[in-house]
Design a protein around this motif. Structure first.
Motif, PDB file in Angstrom:
ATOM      1  N   THR A   1       0.806  -1.119  -0.001  1.00 25.48           N
ATOM      2  CA  THR A   1      -0.037  -0.020   0.015  1.00 25.48           C
ATOM      3  C   THR A   1       0.835   1.314  -0.077  1.00 25.48           C
ATOM      4  O   THR A   1       0.324   2.487  -0.056  1.00 25.48           O
ATOM      5  CB  THR A   1      -0.984  -0.058   1.244  1.00 25.48           C
ATOM      6  OG1 THR A   1      -0.251   0.272   2.257  1.00 25.48           O
ATOM      7  CG2 THR A   1      -1.780  -1.242   1.099  1.00 25.48           C
ATOM      8  N   GLN A   2       2.311   0.904   0.077  1.00 27.80           N
ATOM      9  CA  GLN A   2       3.246   2.227   0.193  1.00 27.80           C
ATOM     10  C   GLN A   2       3.382   2.777  -1.145  1.00 27.80           C
ATOM     11  O   GLN A   2       3.494   2.168  -2.215  1.00 27.80           O
ATOM     12  CB  GLN A   2       4.407   1.893   0.831  1.00 27.80           C
ATOM     13  CG  GLN A   2       4.237   1.425   2.193  1.00 27.80           C
ATOM     14  CD  GLN A   2       3.443   2.226   3.257  1.00 27.80           C
ATOM     15  OE1 GLN A   2       3.735   3.289   3.450  1.00 27.80           O
ATOM     16  NE2 GLN A   2       2.369   1.690   3.727  1.00 27.80           N
ATOM     17  N   LYS A   3       3.794   4.277  -1.298  1.00 23.62           N
ATOM     18  CA  LYS A   3       3.936   4.888  -2.612  1.00 23.62           C
ATOM     19  C   LYS A   3       5.347   4.665  -2.845  1.00 23.62           C
ATOM     20  O   LYS A   3       5.668   4.595  -4.142  1.00 23.62           O
ATOM     21  CB  LYS A   3       3.531   6.470  -2.372  1.00 23.62           C
ATOM     22  CG  LYS A   3       2.027   6.572  -2.268  1.00 23.62           C
ATOM     23  CD  LYS A   3       1.806   8.027  -2.185  1.00 23.62           C
ATOM     24  CE  LYS A   3       0.299   8.353  -2.104  1.00 23.62           C
ATOM     25  NZ  LYS A   3       0.027   9.837  -1.933  1.00 23.62           N
ATOM     26  N   GLU A   4       6.425   4.559  -1.924  1.00 24.07           N
ATOM     27  CA  GLU A   4       7.871   4.653  -2.305  1.00 24.07           C
ATOM     28  C   GLU A   4       8.186   3.051  -2.550  1.00 24.07           C
ATOM     29  O   GLU A   4       7.430   2.209  -2.245  1.00 24.07           O
ATOM     30  CB  GLU A   4       8.743   5.125  -1.061  1.00 24.07           C
ATOM     31  CG  GLU A   4       8.443   4.146   0.064  1.00 24.07           C
ATOM     32  CD  GLU A   4       7.278   4.808   1.109  1.00 24.07           C
ATOM     33  OE1 GLU A   4       7.332   4.324   2.166  1.00 24.07           O
ATOM     34  OE2 GLU A   4       6.429   5.660   0.624  1.00 24.07           O
ATOM     35  N   PRO A   5       9.332   2.809  -3.379  1.00 27.03           N
ATOM     36  CA  PRO A   5       9.917   1.869  -3.720  1.00 27.03           C
ATOM     37  C   PRO A   5       9.831   0.792  -2.588  1.00 27.03           C
ATOM     38  O   PRO A   5      10.530   1.295  -1.623  1.00 27.03           O
ATOM     39  CB  PRO A   5      11.277   2.129  -4.289  1.00 27.03           C
ATOM     40  CG  PRO A   5      10.951   3.282  -4.930  1.00 27.03           C
ATOM     41  CD  PRO A   5      10.174   4.154  -3.883  1.00 27.03           C
ATOM     42  N   GLN A   6       9.582  -0.508  -2.822  1.00 24.39           N
ATOM     43  CA  GLN A   6       9.682  -1.528  -1.678  1.00 24.39           C
ATOM     44  C   GLN A   6      10.156  -2.351  -1.852  1.00 24.39           C
ATOM     45  O   GLN A   6      10.205  -3.683  -1.429  1.00 24.39           O
ATOM     46  CB  GLN A   6       8.323  -1.541  -1.203  1.00 24.39           C
ATOM     47  CG  GLN A   6       7.354  -0.627  -0.986  1.00 24.39           C
ATOM     48  CD  GLN A   6       7.912  -0.178   0.615  1.00 24.39           C
ATOM     49  OE1 GLN A   6       8.108  -0.733   1.450  1.00 24.39           O
ATOM     50  NE2 GLN A   6       7.568   1.002   0.879  1.00 24.39           N
ATOM     51  N   GLY A   7      11.128  -2.489  -2.938  1.00 21.29           N
ATOM     52  CA  GLY A   7      11.791  -3.809  -3.434  1.00 21.29           C
ATOM     53  C   GLY A   7      12.419  -4.534  -2.391  1.00 21.29           C
ATOM     54  O   GLY A   7      12.672  -5.483  -2.105  1.00 21.29           O
ATOM     55  N   ARG A   8      13.480  -3.701  -1.698  1.00 18.79           N
ATOM     56  CA  ARG A   8      14.557  -3.984  -0.694  1.00 18.79           C
ATOM     57  C   ARG A   8      13.935  -4.517   0.557  1.00 18.79           C
ATOM     58  O   ARG A   8      14.150  -5.487   0.992  1.00 18.79           O
ATOM     59  CB  ARG A   8      15.602  -2.846  -0.388  1.00 18.79           C
ATOM     60  CG  ARG A   8      16.468  -2.630  -1.685  1.00 18.79           C
ATOM     61  CD  ARG A   8      17.647  -1.525  -1.179  1.00 18.79           C
ATOM     62  NE  ARG A   8      18.399  -1.455  -2.113  1.00 18.79           N
ATOM     63  CZ  ARG A   8      18.450  -0.320  -3.093  1.00 18.79           C
ATOM     64  NH1 ARG A   8      17.331   0.656  -2.709  1.00 18.79           N
ATOM     65  NH2 ARG A   8      19.329  -0.207  -3.926  1.00 18.79           N
ATOM     66  N   ARG A   9      12.639  -3.865   0.946  1.00 18.09           N
ATOM     67  CA  ARG A   9      12.029  -4.209   1.976  1.00 18.09           C
ATOM     68  C   ARG A   9      11.326  -5.639   1.987  1.00 18.09           C
ATOM     69  O   ARG A   9      11.389  -6.436   2.736  1.00 18.09           O
ATOM     70  CB  ARG A   9      10.829  -3.032   2.190  1.00 18.09           C
ATOM     71  CG  ARG A   9       9.712  -3.628   3.209  1.00 18.09           C
ATOM     72  CD  ARG A   9      10.473  -3.623   4.707  1.00 18.09           C
ATOM     73  NE  ARG A   9       9.618  -3.811   5.711  1.00 18.09           N
ATOM     74  CZ  ARG A   9      10.085  -4.221   7.279  1.00 18.09           C
ATOM     75  NH1 ARG A   9      11.293  -3.864   7.336  1.00 18.09           N
ATOM     76  NH2 ARG A   9       9.192  -4.271   8.128  1.00 18.09           N
ATOM     77  N   LEU A  10      10.741  -5.849   0.786  1.00 18.01           N
ATOM     78  CA  LEU A  10      10.392  -7.462   0.355  1.00 18.01           C
ATOM     79  C   LEU A  10      11.634  -8.195   0.178  1.00 18.01           C
ATOM     80  O   LEU A  10      11.358  -9.462   0.746  1.00 18.01           O
ATOM     81  CB  LEU A  10       9.676  -7.281  -1.134  1.00 18.01           C
ATOM     82  CG  LEU A  10       8.354  -6.504  -1.188  1.00 18.01           C
ATOM     83  CD1 LEU A  10       7.943  -6.550  -2.732  1.00 18.01           C
ATOM     84  CD2 LEU A  10       7.449  -7.465  -0.656  1.00 18.01           C
TER      85      LEU A  10
END
Length: 286
Positions: free
Chosen positions: A232-241
């Protein structure tokens, strides 16, 4: 907004200085890596272009190409008649002094200033190039978002599968624990003649504690909630995943190592299959 790292966009624009063409493509990469190719006339734009792209893209290996095709037909090259007249007068003067002197047309055309390109407003050309870059960047980001939407759907379907497996495990664990207790009590009754009942009970409790996976299932539930929040976040989340998937895998491994029943073993295997499928998809997320 989940975005894919793979995308392609291109556009052209006709200007007084020629036809501008921009092409931008990207594939997966851990960080942002840019390759920039520019014509000599617009090489001065490279720092601004890199900065402009970096404001819209955070990860991926990018290949950026800006081309400038000179205008065709009338006005592509112009004859400097004033310079030709000056050279003609000079040639006539030299011919009078040097009768053997011969002047060829090709030599005349190569003389500096005889042929001139059409004058181009460099500032205007650079502004038009940057405007075209903005257009291509918008198309590029939109393409990443469309592909990212497909990735998000595929990943969340598998997250739902993980949640269903976790729920199934919670339902099975008390039944498995009760069954294991009954089996252990029967076995211990066979060998416990003369043994201390308190000691036997203590050994039973320790064994059952080793089978306790409530903490792992609680953490798994927490990771499920977090991965859904990430989408649901707007910023890039690839590393968090990437980090979350490591945690998912850790809980699945622990669940498998503690399993004493084929049903929970199968659940652990299915969890790892789904986690690997998510990892494959997540590698393409910005």
């Amino acid at each position: 907004m989940i975005r894919s790292m793979t995308a392609f966009a291109t556009a052209e624009r006709t200007t007084e200085g020629g036809t501008l063409g921009v092409e931008l493509r990207a594939v997966n990469h851990r960080f942002l890596e840019m390759g920039v190719r520019l014509p000599d006339e617009l090489r001065v734009l490279e720092p601004a272009l890199r900065e402009r792209i970096a404001t819209r893209v955070s990860r991926g290996k990018l290949d950026f190409t800006l081309r400038l095709r000179a205008p065709e037909g009338e006005g592509a090259l112009q004859l400097n008649t004033q310079r030709v007249a000056q050279l003609s007068e000079l040639a006539q003067d030299l011919s009078a002094r040097l009768p053997n002197l011969r002047t060829e047309l090709t030599d005349l055309l190569q003389f500096p200033g005889v042929l001139q390109g059409k004058g181009v407003d460099q500032e205007k050309l650079q502004a038009e190039a940057m405007a075209l870059v903005d257009t291509v960047l918008a198309q590029f980001v939109a393409a990443r978002e469309r592909e990212g939407g497909k990735l998000a759907t595929a990943i969340l379907e598998r997250v739902d599968g993980i949640a269903a497996l976790a729920t199934e495990a919670r339902t099975l664990i008390p039944l498995i624990r009760a069954g294991q207790r009954q089996k252990l009590e029967l076995r211990m009754a066979d060998i416990a003649q003369g043994a201390d009942p308190g000691r036997m009970e203590q050994e039973l409790v320790l064994w059952l504690q080793k089978l306790d996976v409530d903490e792992e299932l609680d953490r798994l539930d927490s990771h499920i909630k977090e991965i859904r929040r990430v989408f649901t976040q707007k910023e890039p989340q690839g590393r968090r995943l990437d980090f979350l998937l490591q945690e998912f895998n850790r809980e699945a491994n622990t669940l498998g190592s503690k399993s004493v029943d084929i049903r929970t073993t199968n659940i652990a295997v299915e969890l790892k299959v789904l986690i690997d499928q998510i990892r494959e998809q997540a590698q393409n997320i910005e």
